[in-house]
Design an enzyme around this catalytic site. Structure first.
Site, PDB file in Angstrom:
ATOM      1  N   CYS A  69      -8.837  -4.323  -7.155  1.00 17.15           N
ATOM      2  CA  CYS A  69      -7.737  -3.994  -7.787  1.00 17.15           C
ATOM      3  C   CYS A  69      -7.626  -2.435  -7.211  1.00 17.15           C
ATOM      4  CB  CYS A  69      -7.849  -3.874  -9.135  1.00 17.15           C
ATOM      5  SG  CYS A  69      -8.362  -5.491 -10.123  1.00 17.15           S
TER       6      CYS A  69
ATOM      7  N   ALA B 106       1.902   2.919  -6.826  1.00 19.91           N
ATOM      8  CA  ALA B 106       1.248   3.185  -5.774  1.00 19.91           C
ATOM      9  C   ALA B 106       0.876   1.991  -5.090  1.00 19.91           C
ATOM     10  CB  ALA B 106      -0.232   3.849  -6.259  1.00 19.91           C
ATOM     11  N   GLY B 107       1.755   1.590  -4.152  1.00 20.71           N
ATOM     12  CA  GLY B 107       1.595   0.255  -3.018  1.00 20.71           C
ATOM     13  C   GLY B 107       0.982   1.027  -1.766  1.00 20.71           C
TER      14      GLY B 107
ATOM     15  N   GLY C  55      14.666 -28.951  11.997  1.00 20.50           N
ATOM     16  CA  GLY C  55      16.217 -29.177  11.420  1.00 20.50           C
ATOM     17  C   GLY C  55      16.098 -29.308   9.951  1.00 20.50           C
TER      18      GLY C  55
ATOM     19  N   GLU D 168      -1.961  -5.955   2.561  1.00 20.53           N
ATOM     20  CA  GLU D 168      -3.068  -5.359   3.250  1.00 20.53           C
ATOM     21  C   GLU D 168      -2.322  -4.208   4.353  1.00 20.53           C
ATOM     22  OE1 GLU D 168      -6.517  -5.771   4.327  1.00 20.53           O
ATOM     23  OE2 GLU D 168      -7.097  -6.561   2.132  1.00 20.53           O
TER      24      GLU D 168
HETATM   25  C1  FAD Z   1       0.490 -11.695  -2.963  1.00 20.69           C
HETATM   26  C2  FAD Z   1       0.011 -10.424  -3.192  1.00 20.69           C
HETATM   27  C3  FAD Z   1      -1.213 -10.142  -3.042  1.00 20.69           C
HETATM   28  C4  FAD Z   1      -1.773  -9.120  -3.334  1.00 20.69           C
HETATM   29  N1  FAD Z   1      -3.217  -8.718  -3.322  1.00 20.69           N
HETATM   30  C5  FAD Z   1      -3.472  -7.664  -3.742  1.00 20.69           C
HETATM   31  C6  FAD Z   1      -5.059  -7.194  -3.946  1.00 20.69           C
HETATM   32  O1  FAD Z   1      -5.630  -8.299  -4.059  1.00 20.69           O
HETATM   33  N2  FAD Z   1      -5.302  -5.956  -4.262  1.00 20.69           N
HETATM   34  C7  FAD Z   1      -4.591  -5.039  -4.241  1.00 20.69           C
HETATM   35  O2  FAD Z   1      -5.001  -3.790  -4.579  1.00 20.69           O
HETATM   36  N3  FAD Z   1      -3.242  -5.072  -3.702  1.00 20.69           N
HETATM   37  C8  FAD Z   1      -2.754  -6.258  -3.437  1.00 20.69           C
HETATM   38  N4  FAD Z   1      -1.588  -6.377  -3.021  1.00 20.69           N
HETATM   39  C9  FAD Z   1      -0.744  -5.502  -2.965  1.00 20.69           C
HETATM   40  C10 FAD Z   1       0.026  -4.954  -1.435  1.00 20.69           C
HETATM   41  O3  FAD Z   1      -1.049  -4.729  -0.678  1.00 20.69           O
HETATM   42  C11 FAD Z   1       1.165  -4.121  -1.850  1.00 20.69           C
HETATM   43  O4  FAD Z   1       2.154  -5.075  -2.305  1.00 20.69           O
HETATM   44  C12 FAD Z   1       1.427  -3.435  -0.244  1.00 20.69           C
HETATM   45  O5  FAD Z   1       0.655  -2.454  -0.070  1.00 20.69           O
HETATM   46  C13 FAD Z   1       2.733  -2.959  -0.425  1.00 20.69           C
HETATM   47  O6  FAD Z   1       2.800  -1.964  -1.697  1.00 20.69           O
HETATM   48  P1  FAD Z   1       4.389  -2.073  -2.334  1.00 20.69           P
HETATM   49  O7  FAD Z   1       4.386  -3.516  -2.809  1.00 20.69           O
HETATM   50  O8  FAD Z   1       4.338  -1.197  -3.476  1.00 20.69           O
HETATM   51  O9  FAD Z   1       5.671  -1.695  -1.612  1.00 20.69           O
HETATM   52  P2  FAD Z   1       6.098  -0.338  -1.191  1.00 20.69           P
HETATM   53  O10 FAD Z   1       4.942   0.854  -0.840  1.00 20.69           O
HETATM   54  O11 FAD Z   1       6.915   0.244  -2.399  1.00 20.69           O
HETATM   55  O12 FAD Z   1       6.976  -0.247   0.075  1.00 20.69           O
HETATM   56  C14 FAD Z   1       8.415  -1.142  -0.160  1.00 20.69           C
HETATM   57  C15 FAD Z   1       8.987  -0.875   1.277  1.00 20.69           C
HETATM   58  O13 FAD Z   1       9.335   0.346   1.847  1.00 20.69           O
HETATM   59  C16 FAD Z   1       8.431   0.565   3.213  1.00 20.69           C
HETATM   60  N5  FAD Z   1       7.428   1.963   3.094  1.00 20.69           N
HETATM   61  C17 FAD Z   1       6.730   2.540   2.210  1.00 20.69           C
HETATM   62  N6  FAD Z   1       6.497   3.672   2.824  1.00 20.69           N
HETATM   63  C18 FAD Z   1       6.851   3.913   4.284  1.00 20.69           C
HETATM   64  C19 FAD Z   1       6.848   4.849   4.981  1.00 20.69           C
HETATM   65  N7  FAD Z   1       5.906   5.935   4.920  1.00 20.69           N
HETATM   66  N8  FAD Z   1       7.275   4.641   6.249  1.00 20.69           N
HETATM   67  C20 FAD Z   1       8.145   3.465   6.302  1.00 20.69           C
HETATM   68  N9  FAD Z   1       8.305   2.448   5.622  1.00 20.69           N
HETATM   69  C21 FAD Z   1       7.435   2.693   4.378  1.00 20.69           C
HETATM   70  C22 FAD Z   1       7.193  -0.552   3.100  1.00 20.69           C
HETATM   71  O14 FAD Z   1       6.812  -0.902   4.218  1.00 20.69           O
HETATM   72  C23 FAD Z   1       8.079  -1.670   2.374  1.00 20.69           C
HETATM   73  O15 FAD Z   1       8.791  -2.347   3.061  1.00 20.69           O
HETATM   74  C24 FAD Z   1      -0.739  -7.836  -3.008  1.00 20.69           C
HETATM   75  C25 FAD Z   1       0.571  -7.949  -2.903  1.00 20.69           C
HETATM   76  C26 FAD Z   1       0.998  -9.270  -2.850  1.00 20.69           C
HETATM   77  C27 FAD Z   1       2.685  -9.634  -3.029  1.00 20.69           C
END
Ligand code: FAD
Length: 417
Positions: free
Chosen positions: A128, A134-135, A373, A397
């Site tokens: 987690c 914070a993505g 198709g 990832e």
């Molecule tokens: C099915 C699934 C399983 C997952 N499993 C895990 C898990 O087990 N553990 C865990 O910790 N997380 C997990 N994740 C989280 C995943 O790693 C994040 O969703 C991912 O890192 C993107 O973060 P976000 O969704 O907040 O998107 P955001 O960070 O909000 O990004 C949104 C968009 O903006 C773009 N963006 C953001 N910053 C920049 C930049 N500096 N330059 C250019 N473009 C940018 C991104 O590329 C993306 O297109 C999972 C996600 C999913 C959907």
């Protein structure tokens, strides 16, 4: 150091054939059902555990295989079988790698086996890190870890999101901030043992693909864990925080070094970078599966009195599909061999492999749907599911944009934003 070879040895070939059998005979027939049910396929995980495919020993053996291609071969075969079930089987390894990378020998010995359970009582684990705010920006984590010295306990509070196996896991590994002023350098990882009060599952997400894999929020409300659950131990954390504070205080020196791409990387980022080829290999498994279905279909589907593959428009697409899949595998195997042999990723080779394989899987599965198709658009054929499953490989990832950012910073040495 092992020599880089594109020729898997007898051990790797035996593992490949063994996993291919499991993927073809057990995973494939179950794939559509668990995709529709959107539930963790416990009976399939149990079957994998009985055969030794879901076990700490198996993944440790592949992980420490000096050829470096044990893990990519295993991932490709399992995800060729099915990505949703595949992620349910290997999702635990993400948490296990966090413990292997950051834990002491004692912590590894205590927690890693509990993550998998036993064949009669299988368990899963969750890693987690991500939070609602914070993505991609891991330095923005808000989950706090506060040390209660009197009890030698850590108290965790916050909300995690997108956790694979979140809430259903026996063991959760939680990344939290100990000193928010230090950003990513002020963070540490904690094991939350089974049944710890205060940890609960929040929303379970209904997803586009990999629907057999459970993804949910994890709420931490005053979760207390023993001091021994801090991965790496308190002494090491205190030393690391002291160094980070010194660096922050010496701002002039800090600014001077901030422009160097390599120096802005922290240990967690380096670990992610090393695990990326494995994720790329999963994407290759999906792409190869869709390509094979499309090739078969194009040979047998007749329109205008001849198989559709007789048209260059279709045959050239298949040629490009195969080329991109093989190019992805070359990038993944190179990066995986480099990581296994402690070769530094001087051009962000780990990110390159994940970026290219993820984009390839999305593109190849879309082409496969087109070649099938109308049939490709239905759930009577598996390419529709494979396309949905592939879409996550440009998101989790590290998104494709973040991989490009890492590569661009590494090759240029510039703080590109
Ligand atoms: C099915 C699934 C399983 C997952 N499993 C895990 C898990 O087990 N553990 C865990 O910790 N997380 C997990 N994740 C989280 C995943 O790693 C994040 O969703 C991912 O890192 C993107 O973060 P976000 O969704 O907040 O998107 P955001 O960070 O909000 O990004 C949104 C968009 O903006 C773009 N963006 C953001 N910053 C920049 C930049 N500096 N330059 C250019 N473009 C940018 C991104 O590329 C993306 O297109 C999972 C996600 C999913 C959907």
């Amino acid at each position: 150091m092992s020599t880089f070879s594109l020729d898997p040895g007898p051990d790797q070939l035996a593992v490949r054939d063994w996993l291919h059998g499991f993927a073809a005979d057990v995973m494939r027939p179950a794939a559509a059902e668990w995709d529709e049910r959107e539930e963790t396929p416990w009976p399939v995980i149990q079957e994998a555990a009985k055969l030794g495919i879901y076990s700490l020993d198996f993944y440790a053996q592949q992980y420490f295989d000096p050829s470096g291609i044990g893990i990519p071969i295993a991932m490709e075969e399992l995800f060729w079988g099915d990505a949703g079930i595949g992620l349910s089987i290997v999702g635990t390894t993400l948490a296990a790698v966090a413990v292997l990378a950051n834990g002491t020998e004692e912590q590894i010995g205590t927690w890693a086996p509990q993550m998998f359970g036993t064949p009669d009582d299988v368990r899963v684990a969750a890693f987690c890190s991500s939070e609602p705010d914070a993505g991609s920006d891991v330095s923005a984590l808000r989950t706090r870890a506060v040390y209660d010295q009197a009890k030698d306990e850590w108290v965790l509070n916050g909300t995690k999101t997108w956790a694979t196996n979140g809430g259903i896991a026996a063991v959760h590994v939680v990344v939290a901030t100990v000193d928010p002023a230090l950003g990513a350098r002020g963070q540490a990882s904690f094991v939350v043992p089974p049944q710890t009060p205060g940890l609960s599952q929040g929303q379970k997400f209904k997803k586009h693909g990999i629907r057999a894999s459970h993804t949910a929020e994890v709420v931490l409300d005053g979760v207390r864990v023993p001091g021994s659950c801090l991965l790496g131990g308190k002494e090491k954390l205190d030393e690391r925080l002291a160094r980070a504070r010194e660096r922050a205080a010496g701002s002039a020196a800090g600014k001077a070094s901030a422009g160097k791409g390599g120096s802005v990387k922290n240990a967690a980022m380096a670990t992610f970078e090393a695990s990326r080829p494995a994720v790329g290999a999963q994407a290759i498994g999906i792409a190869r599966a869709a390509y094979e279905v499309a090739l078969d279909y194009a040979r047998t589907r007749v329109q205008f009195g001849r198989p559709i593959i007789d048209n260059q428009g279709v045959a050239f697409t298949l040629a490009d599909m195969k080329t991109r899949i093989d190019a992805s595998r070359l990038l993944v195997w190179r990066a995986s061999w480099m990581a296994a042999n402690q070769q530094p990723f001087t051009s962000a080779e780990g990110s390159m492999s994940k970026l290219y394989a993820g984009e390839t899987a999305k593109w190849v599965t879309a082409q496969a749907m087109q070649i099938l198709g109308g049939n490709g658009y239905t759930r009577e054929y598996p390419v529709e599911r494979m396309h949905r499953d592939s879409a996550i490989y440009t998101i989790f990832e590290g998104t494709s944009e973040i991989q490009r950012l890492v590569i661009a910073r590494t090759i240029s040495g510039m703080p590109i934003r």
